[in-house]
Design a protein around this motif. Sequence first.
Motif, PDB file in Angstrom:
ATOM      1  N   TRP A 114      44.216  23.777  55.306  1.00 27.07           N
ATOM      2  CA  TRP A 114      42.805  23.888  55.175  1.00 27.07           C
ATOM      3  C   TRP A 114      42.242  23.525  56.449  1.00 27.07           C
ATOM      4  N   LEU A 168      43.972  23.432  45.586  1.00 23.56           N
ATOM      5  CA  LEU A 168      45.060  23.912  45.058  1.00 23.56           C
ATOM      6  C   LEU A 168      45.701  24.793  45.816  1.00 23.56           C
ATOM      7  N   ARG A 195      54.267  30.171  46.689  1.00 27.65           N
ATOM      8  CA  ARG A 195      54.605  31.259  46.090  1.00 27.65           C
ATOM      9  C   ARG A 195      54.027  31.843  45.037  1.00 27.65           C
ATOM     10  N   GLU A 210      52.149  34.113  42.098  1.00 23.39           N
ATOM     11  CA  GLU A 210      52.578  34.844  41.029  1.00 23.39           C
ATOM     12  C   GLU A 210      53.994  34.592  40.131  1.00 23.39           C
ATOM     13  N   GLY A 215      53.809  31.568  38.497  1.00 24.49           N
ATOM     14  CA  GLY A 215      53.432  30.329  37.573  1.00 24.49           C
ATOM     15  C   GLY A 215      53.233  28.982  38.235  1.00 24.49           C
ATOM     16  N   ILE A 216      53.050  28.842  39.446  1.00 30.64           N
ATOM     17  CA  ILE A 216      53.008  27.569  40.180  1.00 30.64           C
ATOM     18  C   ILE A 216      51.506  27.071  39.835  1.00 30.64           C
ATOM     19  N   GLY A 217      50.800  27.821  40.085  1.00 31.81           N
ATOM     20  CA  GLY A 217      49.169  27.520  40.196  1.00 31.81           C
ATOM     21  C   GLY A 217      49.011  26.901  38.765  1.00 31.81           C
ATOM     22  N   THR A 218      49.371  27.839  37.743  1.00 24.68           N
ATOM     23  CA  THR A 218      49.018  27.637  36.458  1.00 24.68           C
ATOM     24  C   THR A 218      49.675  26.269  35.929  1.00 24.68           C
ATOM     25  N   THR A 221      34.774  26.413  44.497  1.00 27.57           N
ATOM     26  CA  THR A 221      35.318  27.407  45.403  1.00 27.57           C
ATOM     27  C   THR A 221      34.122  28.115  46.362  1.00 27.57           C
ATOM     28  N   ASN A 270      39.870  35.849  44.119  1.00 27.37           N
ATOM     29  CA  ASN A 270      41.311  35.580  43.772  1.00 27.37           C
ATOM     30  C   ASN A 270      41.227  34.476  42.714  1.00 27.37           C
ATOM     31  N   PHE A 324      41.209  33.474  38.852  1.00 30.87           N
ATOM     32  CA  PHE A 324      42.039  32.623  38.373  1.00 30.87           C
ATOM     33  C   PHE A 324      41.845  31.558  37.150  1.00 30.87           C
ATOM     34  N   TYR A 325      40.639  30.992  37.879  1.00 34.73           N
ATOM     35  CA  TYR A 325      40.041  29.953  37.363  1.00 34.73           C
ATOM     36  C   TYR A 325      39.541  30.374  35.983  1.00 34.73           C
ATOM     37  N   LYS A 365      40.238  33.004  34.198  1.00 35.26           N
ATOM     38  CA  LYS A 365      41.028  33.358  33.213  1.00 35.26           C
ATOM     39  C   LYS A 365      41.623  32.136  32.409  1.00 35.26           C
ATOM     40  N   ARG A 366      41.740  30.834  33.013  1.00 34.92           N
ATOM     41  CA  ARG A 366      42.121  29.721  32.552  1.00 34.92           C
ATOM     42  C   ARG A 366      41.091  28.945  31.969  1.00 34.92           C
TER      43      ARG A 366
HETATM   44  C1  COA Z   1      44.874  30.663  43.152  1.00 33.75           C
HETATM   45  C2  COA Z   1      46.460  30.338  43.366  1.00 33.75           C
HETATM   46  C3  COA Z   1      46.405  28.700  43.257  1.00 33.75           C
HETATM   47  C4  COA Z   1      47.026  30.942  42.078  1.00 33.75           C
HETATM   48  O1  COA Z   1      48.378  30.463  42.310  1.00 33.75           O
HETATM   49  P1  COA Z   1      49.695  31.275  41.695  1.00 33.75           P
HETATM   50  O2  COA Z   1      51.041  30.438  41.789  1.00 33.75           O
HETATM   51  O3  COA Z   1      49.872  32.579  42.278  1.00 33.75           O
HETATM   52  O4  COA Z   1      49.230  31.006  40.088  1.00 33.75           O
HETATM   53  P2  COA Z   1      50.055  31.788  38.863  1.00 33.75           P
HETATM   54  O5  COA Z   1      51.358  32.232  39.352  1.00 33.75           O
HETATM   55  O6  COA Z   1      50.256  30.604  38.052  1.00 33.75           O
HETATM   56  O7  COA Z   1      49.269  32.904  38.424  1.00 33.75           O
HETATM   57  C5  COA Z   1      48.747  34.018  39.113  1.00 33.75           C
HETATM   58  C6  COA Z   1      49.094  35.476  38.434  1.00 33.75           C
HETATM   59  O8  COA Z   1      50.518  35.481  38.278  1.00 33.75           O
HETATM   60  C7  COA Z   1      50.829  36.001  37.250  1.00 33.75           C
HETATM   61  N1  COA Z   1      52.143  35.217  37.079  1.00 33.75           N
HETATM   62  C8  COA Z   1      52.769  34.137  36.603  1.00 33.75           C
HETATM   63  N2  COA Z   1      54.117  34.003  36.601  1.00 33.75           N
HETATM   64  C9  COA Z   1      54.572  35.238  36.787  1.00 33.75           C
HETATM   65  C10 COA Z   1      55.848  35.900  36.832  1.00 33.75           C
HETATM   66  N3  COA Z   1      57.082  35.197  36.656  1.00 33.75           N
HETATM   67  N4  COA Z   1      55.713  37.209  36.830  1.00 33.75           N
HETATM   68  C11 COA Z   1      54.971  37.997  37.342  1.00 33.75           C
HETATM   69  N5  COA Z   1      53.392  37.549  37.115  1.00 33.75           N
HETATM   70  C12 COA Z   1      53.467  35.956  37.002  1.00 33.75           C
HETATM   71  C13 COA Z   1      49.993  35.121  36.240  1.00 33.75           C
HETATM   72  O9  COA Z   1      49.942  35.619  35.110  1.00 33.75           O
HETATM   73  C14 COA Z   1      48.690  35.231  36.889  1.00 33.75           C
HETATM   74  O10 COA Z   1      47.974  36.492  36.719  1.00 33.75           O
HETATM   75  P3  COA Z   1      46.695  36.260  35.805  1.00 33.75           P
HETATM   76  O11 COA Z   1      45.660  35.436  36.870  1.00 33.75           O
HETATM   77  O12 COA Z   1      46.184  37.591  35.836  1.00 33.75           O
HETATM   78  O13 COA Z   1      47.131  35.799  34.533  1.00 33.75           O
HETATM   79  C15 COA Z   1      46.939  30.956  44.673  1.00 33.75           C
HETATM   80  O14 COA Z   1      46.537  32.446  44.927  1.00 33.75           O
HETATM   81  C16 COA Z   1      46.446  30.323  45.992  1.00 33.75           C
HETATM   82  O15 COA Z   1      47.161  29.116  46.550  1.00 33.75           O
HETATM   83  N6  COA Z   1      45.471  30.701  46.833  1.00 33.75           N
HETATM   84  C17 COA Z   1      45.045  30.104  48.069  1.00 33.75           C
HETATM   85  C18 COA Z   1      44.393  28.854  47.961  1.00 33.75           C
HETATM   86  C19 COA Z   1      43.211  29.079  47.182  1.00 33.75           C
HETATM   87  O16 COA Z   1      42.441  29.854  47.062  1.00 33.75           O
HETATM   88  N7  COA Z   1      43.056  28.040  46.255  1.00 33.75           N
HETATM   89  C20 COA Z   1      42.012  27.943  45.215  1.00 33.75           C
HETATM   90  C21 COA Z   1      40.798  27.365  45.829  1.00 33.75           C
HETATM   91  S1  COA Z   1      40.594  25.553  45.611  1.00 33.75           S
END
Ligand code: COA
Length: 159
Positions: free
Chosen positions: A24, A70, A74, A76, A78-81, A103, A109, A113-114, A116-117
């Motif tokens: 950041w 956040l 890595r 996509e 599932g870490i963000g979720t 944000t 993105n 992401f948010y 959808k959750r």
């Molecule tokens: C926004 C952010 C935190 C998302 O993190 P992430 O780890 O990619 O999140 P997830 O993997 O849980 O979910 C992302 C997508 O991957 C998909 N996914 C999760 N596990 C998966 C898997 N095993 N295989 C394929 N896709 C998968 C999810 O379904 C999701 O898609 P959807 O939103 O359409 O449902 C990340 O993109 C990031 O760090 N961005 C930069 C910093 C930022 O902008 N932070 C937020 C502002 S505070």
Amino acid sequence: MTSNLRRLAQADYPRLRQFLVEHWGSEELIAHGNIYGPEQLEGFVVEAGNEWVGLITFFIKDEECEVISLDSLREEQGIGTQLINKVIEEARARKCHRLFLITTNDNLNALGFYQKRGFEIVKVYRGAVNESRKRKPSIPLVGMHGIPLRDEIELEIKL
Ligand SMILES: CC(C)(COP(=O)(O)OP(=O)(O)OC[C@H]1O[C@@H](n2cnc3c(N)ncnc32)[C@H](O)[C@@H]1OP(=O)(O)O)[C@@H](O)C(=O)NCCC(=O)NCCS
């Protein structure tokens, strides 16, 4: 490699500072004019071996929980979720009545992401990033996807 989610401990704070600078641009984070130093923040980290592959920080005050950062290193997988769900659980357990975050208008993105959750957009602070830039000139004029970086957008979930 399997990953492990755990709460940040006191001993993690030097590494937290370093992580915030790397991701950041500063160890102090600005949201809606407030400056948050790492010592004020709580958090959860996802580790793969010794590596931090995900980090969420948050701040609880007056029965409200704010996500301050956040990051998933890595995407996509599932870490963000996992991290956002953990903070929702924590905020509920600590009797917060809402969880919110800021944000920026360019972060399409994160906005997707948010929402959808379960988060909803509740406020737009027009020009707030322009104001923050006066205090922190390293904030770029153009953000992600080539979008002018101008506004803060607040999203929330009622708990
Ligand atoms: C926004 C952010 C935190 C998302 O993190 P992430 O780890 O990619 O999140 P997830 O993997 O849980 O979910 C992302 C997508 O991957 C998909 N996914 C999760 N596990 C998966 C898997 N095993 N295989 C394929 N896709 C998968 C999810 O379904 C999701 O898609 P959807 O939103 O359409 O449902 C990340 O993109 C990031 O760090 N961005 C930069 C910093 C930022 O902008 N932070 C937020 C502002 S505070």
